[in-house]
Design a protein around this motif. Structure first.
Motif, PDB file in Angstrom:
ATOM      1  N   SER A  10       0.796  -1.231   0.000  1.00 35.63           N
ATOM      2  CA  SER A  10       0.000   0.000   0.000  1.00 35.63           C
ATOM      3  C   SER A  10       0.826   1.277   0.000  1.00 35.63           C
ATOM      4  O   SER A  10       0.315   2.340  -0.354  1.00 35.63           O
ATOM      5  CB  SER A  10      -0.916   0.019   1.223  1.00 35.63           C
ATOM      6  OG  SER A  10      -0.149   0.080   2.417  1.00 35.63           O
ATOM      7  N   GLY A  11       2.072   1.194   0.443  1.00 34.52           N
ATOM      8  CA  GLY A  11       2.872   2.406   0.584  1.00 34.52           C
ATOM      9  C   GLY A  11       2.587   3.149   1.874  1.00 34.52           C
ATOM     10  O   GLY A  11       2.994   4.289   2.050  1.00 34.52           O
ATOM     11  N   VAL A  12       1.886   2.509   2.793  1.00 37.81           N
ATOM     12  CA  VAL A  12       1.558   3.082   4.100  1.00 37.81           C
ATOM     13  C   VAL A  12       2.437   2.390   5.132  1.00 37.81           C
ATOM     14  O   VAL A  12       2.525   1.163   5.146  1.00 37.81           O
ATOM     15  CB  VAL A  12       0.060   2.871   4.441  1.00 37.81           C
ATOM     16  CG1 VAL A  12      -0.263   3.386   5.837  1.00 37.81           C
ATOM     17  CG2 VAL A  12      -0.828   3.551   3.406  1.00 37.81           C
ATOM     18  N   ARG A  48      -4.168   1.285   0.269  1.00 37.39           N
ATOM     19  CA  ARG A  48      -3.647   1.969  -0.925  1.00 37.39           C
ATOM     20  C   ARG A  48      -4.542   3.165  -1.254  1.00 37.39           C
ATOM     21  O   ARG A  48      -4.059   4.249  -1.604  1.00 37.39           O
ATOM     22  CB  ARG A  48      -3.590   0.988  -2.098  1.00 37.39           C
ATOM     23  CG  ARG A  48      -2.910   1.596  -3.316  1.00 37.39           C
ATOM     24  CD  ARG A  48      -2.906   0.644  -4.475  1.00 37.39           C
ATOM     25  NE  ARG A  48      -1.803  -0.300  -4.351  1.00 37.39           N
ATOM     26  CZ  ARG A  48      -1.594  -1.290  -5.209  1.00 37.39           C
ATOM     27  NH1 ARG A  48      -2.409  -1.492  -6.222  1.00 37.39           N
ATOM     28  NH2 ARG A  48      -0.566  -2.085  -5.058  1.00 37.39           N
ATOM     29  N   ARG A  51      -3.756   5.902   1.163  1.00 42.94           N
ATOM     30  CA  ARG A  51      -2.477   6.528   0.826  1.00 42.94           C
ATOM     31  C   ARG A  51      -2.657   7.541  -0.304  1.00 42.94           C
ATOM     32  O   ARG A  51      -2.156   8.658  -0.254  1.00 42.94           O
ATOM     33  CB  ARG A  51      -1.455   5.447   0.443  1.00 42.94           C
ATOM     34  CG  ARG A  51      -0.162   5.979  -0.128  1.00 42.94           C
ATOM     35  CD  ARG A  51       0.560   6.853   0.896  1.00 42.94           C
ATOM     36  NE  ARG A  51       1.655   7.571   0.317  1.00 42.94           N
ATOM     37  CZ  ARG A  51       2.927   7.323   0.579  1.00 42.94           C
ATOM     38  NH1 ARG A  51       3.254   6.396   1.435  1.00 42.94           N
ATOM     39  NH2 ARG A  51       3.861   8.028   0.002  1.00 42.94           N
ATOM     40  N   ARG A  52      -3.376   7.149  -1.326  1.00 40.92           N
ATOM     41  CA  ARG A  52      -3.586   8.055  -2.467  1.00 40.92           C
ATOM     42  C   ARG A  52      -4.385   9.285  -2.045  1.00 40.92           C
ATOM     43  O   ARG A  52      -4.071  10.409  -2.447  1.00 40.92           O
ATOM     44  CB  ARG A  52      -4.304   7.300  -3.590  1.00 40.92           C
ATOM     45  CG  ARG A  52      -4.538   8.126  -4.817  1.00 40.92           C
ATOM     46  CD  ARG A  52      -3.244   8.457  -5.539  1.00 40.92           C
ATOM     47  NE  ARG A  52      -3.578   9.218  -6.753  1.00 40.92           N
ATOM     48  CZ  ARG A  52      -2.991  10.339  -7.098  1.00 40.92           C
ATOM     49  NH1 ARG A  52      -2.004  10.828  -6.389  1.00 40.92           N
ATOM     50  NH2 ARG A  52      -3.366  10.984  -8.185  1.00 40.92           N
ATOM     51  N   ARG A  54      -4.461  10.592   0.954  1.00 38.16           N
ATOM     52  CA  ARG A  54      -3.561  11.427   1.765  1.00 38.16           C
ATOM     53  C   ARG A  54      -2.603  12.197   0.870  1.00 38.16           C
ATOM     54  O   ARG A  54      -2.314  13.369   1.110  1.00 38.16           O
ATOM     55  CB  ARG A  54      -2.767  10.574   2.756  1.00 38.16           C
ATOM     56  CG  ARG A  54      -3.578   9.989   3.888  1.00 38.16           C
ATOM     57  CD  ARG A  54      -4.180  11.004   4.806  1.00 38.16           C
ATOM     58  NE  ARG A  54      -3.174  11.663   5.606  1.00 38.16           N
ATOM     59  CZ  ARG A  54      -3.371  12.754   6.319  1.00 38.16           C
ATOM     60  NH1 ARG A  54      -4.560  13.320   6.351  1.00 38.16           N
ATOM     61  NH2 ARG A  54      -2.407  13.292   7.017  1.00 38.16           N
ATOM     62  N   ASP A  55      -2.109  11.536  -0.187  1.00 42.55           N
ATOM     63  CA  ASP A  55      -1.215  12.209  -1.136  1.00 42.55           C
ATOM     64  C   ASP A  55      -1.893  13.408  -1.787  1.00 42.55           C
ATOM     65  O   ASP A  55      -1.227  14.374  -2.169  1.00 42.55           O
ATOM     66  CB  ASP A  55      -0.751  11.243  -2.224  1.00 42.55           C
ATOM     67  CG  ASP A  55       0.238  10.195  -1.727  1.00 42.55           C
ATOM     68  OD1 ASP A  55       0.771  10.335  -0.609  1.00 42.55           O
ATOM     69  OD2 ASP A  55       0.460   9.214  -2.481  1.00 42.55           O
ATOM     70  N   LEU A  56      -3.212  13.353  -1.914  1.00 41.67           N
ATOM     71  CA  LEU A  56      -3.968  14.462  -2.498  1.00 41.67           C
ATOM     72  C   LEU A  56      -4.423  15.472  -1.451  1.00 41.67           C
ATOM     73  O   LEU A  56      -5.132  16.426  -1.765  1.00 41.67           O
ATOM     74  CB  LEU A  56      -5.174  13.927  -3.282  1.00 41.67           C
ATOM     75  CG  LEU A  56      -4.807  13.170  -4.560  1.00 41.67           C
ATOM     76  CD1 LEU A  56      -6.043  12.522  -5.169  1.00 41.67           C
ATOM     77  CD2 LEU A  56      -4.146  14.106  -5.565  1.00 41.67           C
ATOM     78  N   GLY A  57      -3.999  15.271  -0.209  1.00 42.59           N
ATOM     79  CA  GLY A  57      -4.255  16.259   0.833  1.00 42.59           C
ATOM     80  C   GLY A  57      -5.582  16.139   1.550  1.00 42.59           C
ATOM     81  O   GLY A  57      -5.955  17.049   2.294  1.00 42.59           O
TER      82      GLY A  57
END
Length: 159
Positions: A10-12, A48, A51-52, A54-57
């Motif tokens: 997931s990248g988390v 996942r 994570r995405r 969160r990456d978008l704020g």
């Protein structure tokens, strides 16, 4: 999959996975007989997704809403679009605020001599009340430490 595998997929980070579980963003993981967390493939995809987002704020609260919408196959895409546009508008506002901060700091730095003199427009500006504070407190002058303090009372270090 164990927490390390879920983290890699997931990248988390494992720490954040435990946090998301603690706050209820993801369901509590199944446990092995030895007490180790075990995540299903849908859990990993949820991570996942988080994570995405969160990456978008998106905030944790917004992500919780998005997860509900993502899992609801009967949802209207208009609801998701409205959330995305609202978030984009908030980001634009924040960007404008950050750009104004940069401009202010650059302006102040341009007017600072940056030498041995104690006068500093950057510090003087930071000592001034904001416009909102000025309106609520009425007119008054903030002392400029060093500039308005008599030389005899300034702390110039131990002799």
């Amino acid at each position: 999959m164990n927490i390390g595998e879920a983290a890699k997929f997931s990248g988390v980070s494992a720490k954040m996975i435990r946090y998301y579980e603690q706050i209820g963003l993801i369901p509590k993981a199944a446990r092995s007989e030895a007490g180790y967390r075990h995540y299903s493939t849908p859990d990993a995809y949820s991570l996942r997704f988080i994570r995405r987002a969160r990456d978008l704020g998106f905030s944790v609260e917004q992500i919780a809403e998005l997860l509900v919408l993502w899992r609801d196959r009967d949802r209207a895409s208009a609801d998701v679009k409205a959330m995305a546009l609202s978030h984009a508008a908030g980001l634009k506002t924040r960007i404008a605020e950050l750009q104004a901060m940069v401009q202010t700091l650059e302006h102040l730095a341009d007017h600072c001599h940056g030498d041995d003199r104690p006068e500093c427009p950057i510090l003087a500006d930071l000592a001034e009340p904001t416009a909102a504070e000025s309106r609520s407190q009425g007119p008054h002058r903030t002392p400029r430490f060093g500039a308005d303090t008599p030389a005899s009372s300034r702390n110039r270090g131990v002799r």
